[in-house]
Scaffold this active site. Structure first.
Site, PDB file in Angstrom:
ATOM      1  N   HIS A 153     103.967  12.706  88.993  1.00 35.46           N
ATOM      2  CA  HIS A 153     105.237  12.350  89.604  1.00 35.46           C
ATOM      3  C   HIS A 153     106.163  13.560  89.673  1.00 35.46           C
ATOM      4  O   HIS A 153     105.921  14.582  89.029  1.00 35.46           O
ATOM      5  CB  HIS A 153     105.917  11.228  88.815  1.00 35.46           C
ATOM      6  CG  HIS A 153     105.133   9.959  88.762  1.00 35.46           C
ATOM      7  ND1 HIS A 153     105.025   9.113  89.835  1.00 35.46           N
ATOM      8  CD2 HIS A 153     104.395   9.405  87.763  1.00 35.46           C
ATOM      9  CE1 HIS A 153     104.253   8.079  89.504  1.00 35.46           C
ATOM     10  NE2 HIS A 153     103.852   8.242  88.258  1.00 35.46           N
ATOM     11  N   ARG A 154     107.228  13.407  90.446  1.00 37.47           N
ATOM     12  CA  ARG A 154     108.253  14.451  90.561  1.00 37.47           C
ATOM     13  C   ARG A 154     109.163  14.381  89.344  1.00 37.47           C
ATOM     14  O   ARG A 154     109.804  13.362  89.099  1.00 37.47           O
ATOM     15  CB  ARG A 154     109.057  14.224  91.839  1.00 37.47           C
ATOM     16  CG  ARG A 154     109.997  15.335  92.191  1.00 37.47           C
ATOM     17  CD  ARG A 154     110.513  15.145  93.594  1.00 37.47           C
ATOM     18  NE  ARG A 154     111.637  14.241  93.697  1.00 37.47           N
ATOM     19  CZ  ARG A 154     111.962  13.567  94.796  1.00 37.47           C
ATOM     20  NH1 ARG A 154     111.213  13.667  95.865  1.00 37.47           N
ATOM     21  NH2 ARG A 154     113.017  12.775  94.805  1.00 37.47           N
ATOM     22  N   GLU A 205      91.631   6.233  85.554  1.00 36.57           N
ATOM     23  CA  GLU A 205      91.209   7.350  86.406  1.00 36.57           C
ATOM     24  C   GLU A 205      90.605   8.497  85.615  1.00 36.57           C
ATOM     25  O   GLU A 205      89.834   9.299  86.166  1.00 36.57           O
ATOM     26  CB  GLU A 205      92.400   7.862  87.221  1.00 36.57           C
ATOM     27  CG  GLU A 205      92.855   6.950  88.333  1.00 36.57           C
ATOM     28  CD  GLU A 205      93.860   5.898  87.893  1.00 36.57           C
ATOM     29  OE1 GLU A 205      94.369   5.150  88.749  1.00 36.57           O
ATOM     30  OE2 GLU A 205      94.128   5.815  86.680  1.00 36.57           O
ATOM     31  N   GLU A 220     109.236  18.214 100.174  1.00 34.38           N
ATOM     32  CA  GLU A 220     108.238  17.166 100.022  1.00 34.38           C
ATOM     33  C   GLU A 220     107.006  17.493 100.867  1.00 34.38           C
ATOM     34  O   GLU A 220     107.043  18.394 101.706  1.00 34.38           O
ATOM     35  CB  GLU A 220     108.822  15.814 100.448  1.00 34.38           C
ATOM     36  CG  GLU A 220     109.971  15.333  99.578  1.00 34.38           C
ATOM     37  CD  GLU A 220     109.515  14.884  98.193  1.00 34.38           C
ATOM     38  OE1 GLU A 220     108.323  15.028  97.876  1.00 34.38           O
ATOM     39  OE2 GLU A 220     110.358  14.372  97.444  1.00 34.38           O
TER      40      GLU A 220
END
Length: 532
Positions: free
Chosen positions: A210-211, A273, A329
């Site tokens: 995530h950012r 994952e 982004e």
């Protein structure tokens, strides 16, 4: 080989072979064949990669895959400004190029080096997984079908990520050189922080990237794209009035990062994952209990930030900078700063001796490969399950940042295959909900060549019959064109018109569209020094 050794060898190589007469750092052509081989005798293989350090050692032994920067450099915009020119690639604004990863050894004010661009070239990713660029999604698909679950670290000594522990006095801002991408970024960002947490109700563990903006000595804001699993965990904990224990893991085996980028429906809630990474390496990922919170960390991470996502606490992403922006982004535009993001309170920092901070630029090929290669595998899985043997390969094109655009190679073998190519495209939208456009091409088109794909669009495409619009479907929230002001068909932000561009030849006309055929020759016989 310890990190100090290959850093030293990089410096020696630079001093001996760099062309000092130019401002650009390019290798001297006449000494190009020497490169680093004369300095690094014991060449590691991809099968020996177990963490970031072994990955860097491997890349240091490959041609044009990792270069050092020993000049003092500022983490504030300057570092990423250099990397953009060296290797960011599209969708970063030109000038940029497909280039090597860069190890910044001398970040001003810090004794922690920063590496950027490990995933910046598809061929480099393939090297690190001991495969080829076109086989990458199939390798991930095989790993997905044969997962190896992570295990608890059981070493006699402390886990590598906990060789050094700071749990009393620390300042994230002063200890770690989190870069800004541009001069108007909302905050310094950790671009490769793998968040690890457990569902507070079921105990199911999940990892996602995530950012993460550094806002204070112990505060980090995190933006969760809607639908992410750990955000659901956070919401559950918040509903109970409790913080969610988490760890941020940075500097990892590339197989781990790549595996963590799978998304539903391929990896539904409850699917770990990390088990895909275990299958890719043929050995389980090792986990270790955090020292300050009830969460786990990746045992071989370079750096771990432990902490809690605080309930009912929100913070503006640009609370300190007031720029109104976040960071670049993946579509290539500056993202707007979010007004109220969840906040992580850091409770401890642990790391290896002489840690290396791994990060990425917000836009560019590194993001594309991280997001795109798992997407390719997900689409292949769904299409193959529905129509075996028809979809030959899938490429998440860099123009879509690994998320918005794919090129699908489809083979029509019989007359009844006509129309199945468009059904395959619809399945791709189902496999990956954030996908916007699909370009369909025949088996004789190189999906990795934009020129060849555009050739197919030019000679095998008619605008009145080859376009299939699918309006009114929700897509990725960062596509800036999906707003009512852009198109009258869009009723609210976030809804898009997905589109299929069918550049395949109708089956009944295939004989009329056979490409010119040339004689096969042994190029080495005629041009032995030519690199093809």
């Amino acid at each position: 080989m310890p990190v100090e050794a290959f850093v030293e060898n990089f410096s020696l190589a630079k001093e001996k072979y760099w062309d000092k007469g130019k401002d650009q750092h390019f290798m001297n052509p006449e000494e190009e064949t020497l490169r680093f081989e004369s300095l690094l005798k014991n060449k590691p293989t991809a099968d020996q990669i177990i963490d970031l350090r072994s990955a860097l050692e491997f890349l240091a032994n490959q041609s044009d895959q990792l270069i050092p920067c020993t000049e003092p450099i500022d983490a504030d915009a300057e570092l990423m400004g250099v990397y953009k020119l060296v290797g960011a690639g599209p969708a970063a604004q030109p000038p940029t190029q497909r280039g090597p990863a860069v190890l910044f050894e001398n970040v001003k004010g810090y004794d922690v080096p920063v590496v950027v661009g490990i995933f910046g070239r598809r061929e480099r990713v393939a090297m690190m997984l001991n495969t080829t660029r076109d086989r990458l999604p199939f390798l991930l698909l095989d790993a997905l079908n044969q997962p190896i679950n992570p295990v608890q670290y059981k070493g006699a000594q402390a886990a590598p990520c906990q060789e050094v522990v700071h749990s009393d006095e620390f300042d994230v801002r002063k200890m770690l050189p989190a870069p800004t991408n541009t001069e108007v970024d909302g905050a310094p960002y950790f671009g490769m922080g793998l968040l690890c947490a457990q569902d507070p109700e079921t105990g199911v563990e999940d990892v996602t990237i995530h950012r993460m903006g550094v806002q204070d000595f112990d505060k980090i804001t995190i933006w969760f794209t809607p639908g992410r699993h750990i955000d659901a965990f956070r919401a559950k904990a918040e509903k109970q009035g409790k913080p969610l224990p988490v760890s941020i893991n940075m500097g990892l085996d590339p197989a781990i990062y790549l595996s963590a980028c799978f998304e539903p429906p391929t990896t539904p809630l409850g699917f770990d994952e990390l088990s895909i990474a275990g299958a890719l390496r043929g050995r389980p990922v090792e986990m270790v209990d955090c020292v300050s919170v009830q969460a786990r960390a990746l045992a071989r991470a370079e750096i771990v930030l432990e902490g809690e996502l605080l309930p009912e606490v929100r913070m503006a992403e640009d609370i300190n900078s007031k720029t109104g922006y976040a960071m670049p982004e993946f579509p290539g535009y500056m993202g707007g700063a979010k007004e109220a993001l969840p906040v992580m309170k850091v409770t401890a920092i642990t790391h290896r001796k002489d840690p290396i901070l791994q990060t990425t630029m917000g836009t560019g090929l590194e993001h594309c490969n991280l997001a795109g290669i798992p997407t390719e595998a997900s689409i292949l899985k769904m299409v193959e399950n529905s129509m075996p043997g028809k979809c030959l390969n899938v490429y998440a094109h860099p123009a879509g940042g690994g998320k918005l655009l794919i090129v699908m190679q489809f083979k029509k073998s019989v007359a009844t295959d006509e129309g199945c190519q468009r059904q395959a495209a619809l399945l791709a939208f189902a496999a990956y909900s954030e996908l916007k456009n699909v370009i369909l091409v025949d088996e004789d088109v190189d999906i990795y060549s934009s020129e060849d794909v555009m050739w197919a669009m030019t000679t095998r495409f008619q605008g009145d019959t080859s376009i299939v619009p699918v309006p009114g479907v929700r897509c990725h929230p960062l596509d800036p064109s999906q707003v009512p002001a852009y198109s009258p068909s869009i009723q609210e932000a976030g809804v898009s018109c997905k589109t299929i561009f069918d550049c395949t030849v109708p089956f009944k006309l295939k004989k009329q569209f056979k490409r010119a055929s040339f004689k096969d020759v042994d190029l080495k016989q005629f041009l032995p020094d030519f690199k093809y």
